[in-house]
Design a protein around this motif. Sequence first.
Motif, short mmCIF file in Angstrom:
data_model
loop_
_atom_site.label_atom_id
_atom_site.label_comp_id
_atom_site.label_asym_id
_atom_site.label_seq_id
_atom_site.Cartn_x
_atom_site.Cartn_y
_atom_site.Cartn_z
N ALA A 110 6.73 0.37 -7.41
CA ALA A 110 5.77 -0.95 -7.46
C ALA A 110 5.74 -1.34 -8.97
O ALA A 110 5.65 -2.59 -9.11
CB ALA A 110 4.55 -0.27 -7.09
N LEU A 111 5.63 -0.60 -9.81
CA LEU A 111 5.77 -1.05 -11.47
C LEU A 111 7.08 -1.89 -11.73
O LEU A 111 6.91 -2.71 -12.56
CB LEU A 111 5.54 0.09 -12.46
CG LEU A 111 4.28 0.78 -12.20
CD1 LEU A 111 4.01 2.19 -13.19
CD2 LEU A 111 3.12 0.04 -12.79
N THR A 165 0.63 -1.21 -0.02
CA THR A 165 0.11 0.07 -0.12
C THR A 165 0.82 1.46 0.06
O THR A 165 0.50 2.28 -0.30
CB THR A 165 -0.93 0.10 1.08
OG1 THR A 165 -0.35 0.11 2.41
CG2 THR A 165 -2.10 -1.07 1.33
N ASP A 184 6.16 3.77 -3.77
CA ASP A 184 6.25 4.76 -4.92
C ASP A 184 5.54 3.90 -6.11
O ASP A 184 5.82 2.91 -6.35
CB ASP A 184 7.71 5.32 -4.94
CG ASP A 184 7.67 6.30 -6.13
OD1 ASP A 184 7.27 7.44 -5.86
OD2 ASP A 184 7.89 5.86 -7.25
N ARG A 185 4.91 4.64 -6.91
CA ARG A 185 4.41 3.83 -8.22
C ARG A 185 5.59 3.31 -9.11
O ARG A 185 5.35 2.35 -9.46
CB ARG A 185 3.44 5.24 -9.02
CG ARG A 185 2.79 4.55 -10.12
CD ARG A 185 1.97 5.70 -10.97
NE ARG A 185 1.25 5.05 -12.07
CZ ARG A 185 1.94 4.92 -13.27
NH1 ARG A 185 2.98 5.50 -13.33
NH2 ARG A 185 1.13 4.50 -14.23
N GLN A 186 6.49 4.21 -9.12
CA GLN A 186 7.54 3.89 -10.12
C GLN A 186 8.31 2.50 -9.36
O GLN A 186 8.40 1.43 -10.14
CB GLN A 186 8.73 4.62 -10.32
CG GLN A 186 9.85 4.08 -11.11
CD GLN A 186 10.90 5.20 -11.06
OE1 GLN A 186 11.09 6.31 -10.50
NE2 GLN A 186 12.10 4.74 -11.94
N HIS A 230 -10.07 -3.74 -8.68
CA HIS A 230 -8.41 -3.72 -8.20
C HIS A 230 -8.29 -3.97 -6.62
O HIS A 230 -7.29 -3.70 -6.31
CB HIS A 230 -8.07 -2.40 -8.79
CG HIS A 230 -8.59 -1.23 -8.20
ND1 HIS A 230 -9.86 -0.42 -8.89
CD2 HIS A 230 -8.24 -0.59 -7.11
CE1 HIS A 230 -9.89 0.53 -8.04
NE2 HIS A 230 -9.10 0.53 -6.83
N LYS A 253 -3.74 -3.75 -8.21
CA LYS A 253 -4.04 -2.81 -8.93
C LYS A 253 -3.35 -2.53 -10.15
O LYS A 253 -4.05 -2.37 -11.24
CB LYS A 253 -3.91 -1.21 -8.04
CG LYS A 253 -4.39 -0.06 -8.99
CD LYS A 253 -4.54 1.18 -7.90
CE LYS A 253 -5.14 2.41 -8.52
NZ LYS A 253 -5.15 3.48 -7.70
N SER A 254 -1.88 -2.61 -10.19
CA SER A 254 -1.20 -2.72 -11.39
C SER A 254 -1.70 -4.00 -12.33
O SER A 254 -1.99 -3.68 -13.54
CB SER A 254 0.21 -2.88 -10.99
OG SER A 254 0.59 -1.85 -10.40
N GLN A 260 -1.46 -2.10 -4.37
CA GLN A 260 -0.79 -1.63 -5.40
C GLN A 260 -0.46 -2.56 -6.66
O GLN A 260 -0.49 -2.35 -7.75
CB GLN A 260 0.42 -0.66 -5.13
CG GLN A 260 0.00 0.55 -4.16
CD GLN A 260 -0.97 1.49 -5.07
OE1 GLN A 260 -0.90 1.76 -6.04
NE2 GLN A 260 -2.14 1.84 -4.23
N TYR A 261 -0.38 -3.90 -6.21
CA TYR A 261 0.14 -4.92 -6.98
C TYR A 261 -1.17 -5.41 -7.61
O TYR A 261 -0.84 -5.53 -8.77
CB TYR A 261 1.06 -5.86 -6.33
CG TYR A 261 2.28 -5.56 -5.80
CD1 TYR A 261 3.54 -5.36 -6.62
CD2 TYR A 261 2.40 -4.76 -4.59
CE1 TYR A 261 4.64 -4.99 -6.28
CE2 TYR A 261 3.81 -4.46 -4.32
CZ TYR A 261 4.62 -4.48 -4.93
OH TYR A 261 5.95 -4.09 -4.70
N ARG A 291 -4.69 -3.22 -14.23
CA ARG A 291 -4.58 -2.30 -15.53
C ARG A 291 -3.77 -2.46 -16.63
O ARG A 291 -3.83 -2.00 -17.65
CB ARG A 291 -4.03 -0.86 -14.66
CG ARG A 291 -4.87 -0.27 -13.89
CD ARG A 291 -4.12 0.94 -13.14
NE ARG A 291 -5.21 1.79 -12.52
CZ ARG A 291 -4.72 2.80 -11.78
NH1 ARG A 291 -3.51 3.28 -11.87
NH2 ARG A 291 -5.55 3.70 -10.99
#
Length: 889
Positions: free
Chosen positions: A287-288, A280, A283-285, A651, A348-349, A345-346, A352
């Motif tokens: 996590a991606l 949770t 940072d977005r970068q 998600h 959610k990624s 976040q995982y 998407r």
Amino acid sequence: MGASESKLTFKEDVFRLAREDNIPADSQWWAQFYELPETADDVFALWSPTDVRNLTLNTAERPPPGTQLPPKKNLETLIYTCIARLHALQTRCCYSDPHQPIAHEVLNCIRILTRLLPYIYEADHLEEWERNFFWRERRPAQVWDKRHNRPGGYFDGLNPAKKYRDSEQGNGEEEEDIGERAIGAPLGEQLIDLLVRYMFFPNFTLPKKQDADGLPDLKVQYHIWNSGIGCRQSVGMTKENEKHAVEVIRLLLSLCSRQLYIPPHVVAETDTRPLTYLTTKPDRQVALSMICSLMNTVLKYNPATWRVPIDFTIEGDPKTKLVNLSLQLLLVLALYPDPTGEANQYRKSMSRLHRVEDFQFIQQGLTTVLTQPVSGMSSYLPGSQRNVPWAPEMLILFWELLQVNKRFRSFIIETDRAHDFVVLVLYYAMSAKDEPAKQGMVRMCVLILQTMSVEPTFGERLNKVFVGQESLPRELRIVNFHGSYADFLITSIHTLMTTTSGRLESIYPALLAVVNNIAPYVRDLQRATSSKLLDLFAQISSPKFLLEKDSNHHMLQLLLQAMNAILEHQFDANRRFVEVVVRSRKRFKALRDFTVEGATAELDRQAQERKDRGVGDVAASGVRSPRNGSIDSLRSPVSARSPQLGNVPEHGAFAIGDDDEDEPGDEMTSSATFSAPLSASASLVDDAVPMQSRSMSEKARGKQPVGQGSFSRSTSRNTSTASLPALITTPSSTTNTITASSNQQFRPTTEWIETWLPFLPLHTILSLLDHAARADSGAAAVPTTTAEHAGWKPGEEVAPPTSQAFQWTSLSLGWYLSLLWGFVYASDVATNKGMNGVWTGTSIKLFTILASQGGNVSLRSPKGAVDAVGSSIVQRLGSLSFNSPAKDV
């Protein structure tokens, strides 16, 4: 540490940690622990479980239950020392020779922490200390004044040279409580941040790189490891990089393994802080980069490029270890349902993902692994037809993608790829159905099929003719089979229900839900397939079955709904099914006229016949006692809906499609059981139908339909909102039978029958039979073509089909997490022999570990009768629950 003398010296210092507490934190003596060991085996061998447990105890004796005592101070100092060194090696050149590689000390710090954490998690008396030490804002540590034998001054645990002094006295102000002063972020968060950065660290997990001064570059670079999703070019990891990544992931799994030490009935509702922070807060970068690196590493694995014969063992090759551990970490992160409600976040990624090329890459990666034992390469590559060790985890990944990403689900289901995955999933289910230790695998396969079957397109695609059945593995072949994929699926479901001696009783509702979901769309069912459906009806409509438990009629209702759906939506396209139904008309009419008195008399008559023939009364007297040791009973999800986990967005924690548009149905919490023996080849045109309608009460008779009479109609797909429960059965001594447990407290009555018999969805079938009787008036032979039934229509307007989707609950999530962690544990034991496993020998609560011959382990999940926890959850985990119907899934 090759010399025996150096190992003995090191071991003596390990003993000193437990013998002499409060060793000064600023002593250089601590450095030997990350400087001397040369391999992971050195650390795990020289830190025995006893050595580690001695550090977790503050006294010579284990504290009484419920006592919260901190561990020895040396344990805190050792953890601080390792984390501080990891930080120093990542942020500055702290060697006398700046060109010296950092890997050796980094790995030793990682290995020590990997060894310590499971023993901290298993100790109930350390729960409060662990929460405060790792997850509260960091406070100053305190030295021990040995000279005066009392607490001394305060210092920074990560930097012992930094001291904290009391505020000056005499100024009229209250003295500051230094011990409660926050001096940094929680230690657990700092450790996770360090480990995530080490996953993308040059000269460690990424190829070597130097800065402008020719020194090793210390700048973290979040480059995706391999080409695939989100990346077109691999970074070029070396074998050394892969070895280092393996150890980092192993520590991250050890950190997340707090779930292993939580009972299964509460694990999904328990805040596991490492997982909460990982899923949770990134940072977005970051996590991606993490999810793409892990997924691409897993999906690019191709056994066909390996040496001959193909070797799937995880023990030697770093690439294999990295693929296996990457998949496990990816799933542990993706499956975590954060109890605080924050988005994972995982997941959610994953939800998407939308590019077709990404879906093609995922599908190819999944099938490459899953088809390995099914492929026909054995004549060229001896030993190639073997299961890849992480195939079960790949099935979990496939299931997760189906649930969380509706675009991927459409990509699979709306093409012939769905056919391939049906065959693959059935292969793994059939291969595992006879092994008690793999019943969780079978359950997962069935739920994957249920997840796919909620899509109408799936049922429509199953009408494609199945060719090449003779080339399938032995486990999947059906003798003299011909028909469509729908025929193949229904026949396989019948096999799973009738050849497993009751081991899969808890997933019979899910199996029948699959049939229900595809029923409105299947066409041209073969005669053999139709007969198998009527075989099941003959069994669960028998007096013995219906009188055994007060909830058994729910299973009958579910099967009747499936049969109705075929007649109401595909009548003209299923002439063979119609013929089989018509030939079995006496069974349906006997069910219509069912009474307690008649059923009891029929059971007595059957028992007398067996006695006259000298046949044992094993199946007649009632029923065998329930299988208290049933693996399925111990693992099965439950029917109670969890308010925290229901109706989550796509998600979110566990969603299937547009879940926020679904309307939850009411639930039935009872369970049902099968009893009557069933032969797969039994004839359904036998006239010896049970005489179960005698002595019917006038009140009950008034509610029965005559011809197209007044039965209260429940259409097959659009009126029931009940979640149908699981079956709990006992093993049978013969194959192709299903036996049942009985409810010794239950006594059937006429009033009880009147609560459900008038509401069975029999109207459609009885209407058809009445029409057939009129069309057949005076004829000696039973009609054999649907032309003779032309003109028949359901008595009322047919509602559009709906689906029965699996419904997640907190307890079913507990089963799911125990299944995943069971795979992780078994893989670790297979890779690290003896006591070198990360969790070997620790007191796991999530499932039971059973030793087997050859030194292997067998997992019972959730934990079973070996302790009080298991015996208390058997009743709670006794059934599956699925939503019926869902408005739009």
